[in-house]
Design an enzyme around this catalytic site. Structure first.
Site, PDB file in Angstrom:
ATOM      1  N   ARG A 148      37.244  34.362  32.083  1.00 45.06           N
ATOM      2  CA  ARG A 148      37.357  34.353  33.542  1.00 45.06           C
ATOM      3  C   ARG A 148      38.358  33.303  33.974  1.00 45.06           C
ATOM      4  O   ARG A 148      38.251  32.147  33.629  1.00 45.06           O
ATOM      5  CB  ARG A 148      35.995  34.050  34.166  1.00 45.06           C
ATOM      6  CG  ARG A 148      36.009  33.744  35.650  1.00 45.06           C
ATOM      7  CD  ARG A 148      36.026  35.016  36.467  1.00 45.06           C
ATOM      8  NE  ARG A 148      36.198  34.729  37.874  1.00 45.06           N
ATOM      9  CZ  ARG A 148      35.198  34.520  38.725  1.00 45.06           C
ATOM     10  NH1 ARG A 148      33.952  34.553  38.303  1.00 45.06           N
ATOM     11  NH2 ARG A 148      35.430  34.303  39.991  1.00 45.06           N
TER      12      ARG A 148
ATOM     13  N   ARG B 115      37.400  40.751  38.148  1.00 42.57           N
ATOM     14  CA  ARG B 115      36.995  39.672  37.246  1.00 42.57           C
ATOM     15  C   ARG B 115      36.245  40.214  36.028  1.00 42.57           C
ATOM     16  O   ARG B 115      35.553  41.223  36.106  1.00 42.57           O
ATOM     17  CB  ARG B 115      36.175  38.618  37.982  1.00 42.57           C
ATOM     18  CG  ARG B 115      34.882  39.035  38.593  1.00 42.57           C
ATOM     19  CD  ARG B 115      34.874  39.290  40.090  1.00 42.57           C
ATOM     20  NE  ARG B 115      35.863  38.702  40.936  1.00 42.57           N
ATOM     21  CZ  ARG B 115      35.664  37.613  41.685  1.00 42.57           C
ATOM     22  NH1 ARG B 115      34.532  36.963  41.636  1.00 42.57           N
ATOM     23  NH2 ARG B 115      36.596  37.187  42.477  1.00 42.57           N
TER      24      ARG B 115
ATOM     25  N   ASP C 104      31.323  37.525  36.462  1.00 47.32           N
ATOM     26  CA  ASP C 104      30.932  36.683  37.578  1.00 47.32           C
ATOM     27  C   ASP C 104      29.439  36.439  37.427  1.00 47.32           C
ATOM     28  O   ASP C 104      28.672  37.395  37.274  1.00 47.32           O
ATOM     29  CB  ASP C 104      31.199  37.489  38.856  1.00 47.32           C
ATOM     30  CG  ASP C 104      31.302  36.645  40.104  1.00 47.32           C
ATOM     31  OD1 ASP C 104      31.396  35.413  39.989  1.00 47.32           O
ATOM     32  OD2 ASP C 104      31.286  37.237  41.198  1.00 47.32           O
TER      33      ASP C 104
ATOM     34  N   ASP D  65      26.457  34.572  39.470  1.00 44.98           N
ATOM     35  CA  ASP D  65      26.114  33.885  40.713  1.00 44.98           C
ATOM     36  C   ASP D  65      24.671  33.395  40.645  1.00 44.98           C
ATOM     37  O   ASP D  65      23.764  34.179  40.342  1.00 44.98           O
ATOM     38  CB  ASP D  65      26.253  34.833  41.911  1.00 44.98           C
ATOM     39  CG  ASP D  65      27.699  35.153  42.249  1.00 44.98           C
ATOM     40  OD1 ASP D  65      28.591  34.339  41.909  1.00 44.98           O
ATOM     41  OD2 ASP D  65      27.947  36.215  42.851  1.00 44.98           O
TER      42      ASP D  65
HETATM   43  N1  ROI Z   1      32.039  43.963  44.517  1.00 47.09           N
HETATM   44  C1  ROI Z   1      31.068  44.560  43.808  1.00 47.09           C
HETATM   45  N2  ROI Z   1      30.780  45.849  44.049  1.00 47.09           N
HETATM   46  N3  ROI Z   1      30.377  43.895  42.844  1.00 47.09           N
HETATM   47  C2  ROI Z   1      30.625  42.589  42.571  1.00 47.09           C
HETATM   48  O1  ROI Z   1      29.973  42.005  41.688  1.00 47.09           O
HETATM   49  C3  ROI Z   1      31.631  41.932  43.313  1.00 47.09           C
HETATM   50  N4  ROI Z   1      31.931  40.635  43.093  1.00 47.09           N
HETATM   51  C4  ROI Z   1      32.840  39.989  43.819  1.00 47.09           C
HETATM   52  C5  ROI Z   1      33.622  40.658  44.905  1.00 47.09           C
HETATM   53  C6  ROI Z   1      35.100  40.538  44.597  1.00 47.09           C
HETATM   54  C7  ROI Z   1      33.281  40.002  46.228  1.00 47.09           C
HETATM   55  N5  ROI Z   1      33.313  42.074  45.023  1.00 47.09           N
HETATM   56  C8  ROI Z   1      32.334  42.661  44.296  1.00 47.09           C
HETATM   57  O2  ROI Z   1      33.044  38.718  43.575  1.00 47.09           O
END
Ligand code: ROI
Length: 159
Positions: A83, A92, A95, A97
């Site tokens: 990443r 990405r 991710d 979170d």
């Molecule tokens: N959109 C979707 N559908 N799923 C994600 O995990 C995701 N993650 C992000 C952004 C770019 C906001 N859009 C996303 O970080």
């Protein structure tokens, strides 16, 4: 032990494999057990549309790691997956979170709890509800109510 809910997302370099690998790495964190994992979901990108669909999932951890220590660990796993910080809301490889940490509410430059985007993201709320039921999001209300208010609904289960 604390309960931490983690949102996983990927839309590059074999997204399913990225997510499966991340579950294994979460399980291997010190002082941490992987207590639950949702199915995998597919969702259209939120943000710029010129990027592939995402694979999303949610994990439940039981952990001794304090929130910022856990955040460091999540960012280290993201880095292992190649990443790099790219354009805002761009594609990405992985991710991770930190969505919720017990009933903790905080807002600091590095970490806001609950995660600020949780209420608008069907791709977080649906997998979360699969393993957490109709959980109360501190300061925001029940997951089902937030999901009903989500602007768009593109998420679907893929396994
Ligand atoms: N959109 C979707 N559908 N799923 C994600 O995990 C995701 N993650 C992000 C952004 C770019 C906001 N859009 C996303 O970080």
């Amino acid at each position: 032990m604390s309960r931490a809910w983690i949102g996983l997302g990927s839309n590059l370099d074999a997204p399913r494999r990225q997510i499966e690998g991340a579950f294994a790495e979460l399980e291997a964190l010190p002082g941490t057990r992987l207590e639950g994992r949702s199915s995998l979901y597919s969702s259209s990108p939120m943000g710029p549309a010129d990027q592939p669909d995402y694979v999303n999932a949610v994990a439940l951890l039981e952990t001794d790691l304090a929130p910022l220590v856990l955040l460091d660990a999540l960012q280290a796993i993201e880095a292992q997956h190649g990443r790099v910080r790219e354009r805002r809301w761009g594609p990405r490889t992985l991710d991770l979170d930190l969505l919720l940490y017990d009933e903790r509410v905080m807002a600091t430059p590095r970490l806001t709890l609950p995660h600020p985007g949780i209420g608008e993201r069907d791709f977080v709320l649906l997998p979360l509800m699969e393993i957490a039921g109709d959980i109360e999001i501190p300061g925001r209300g029940r997951a089902s109510r937030l999901l009903a208010q989500c602007p768009a609904r593109t998420v679907r289960r893929i396994e």
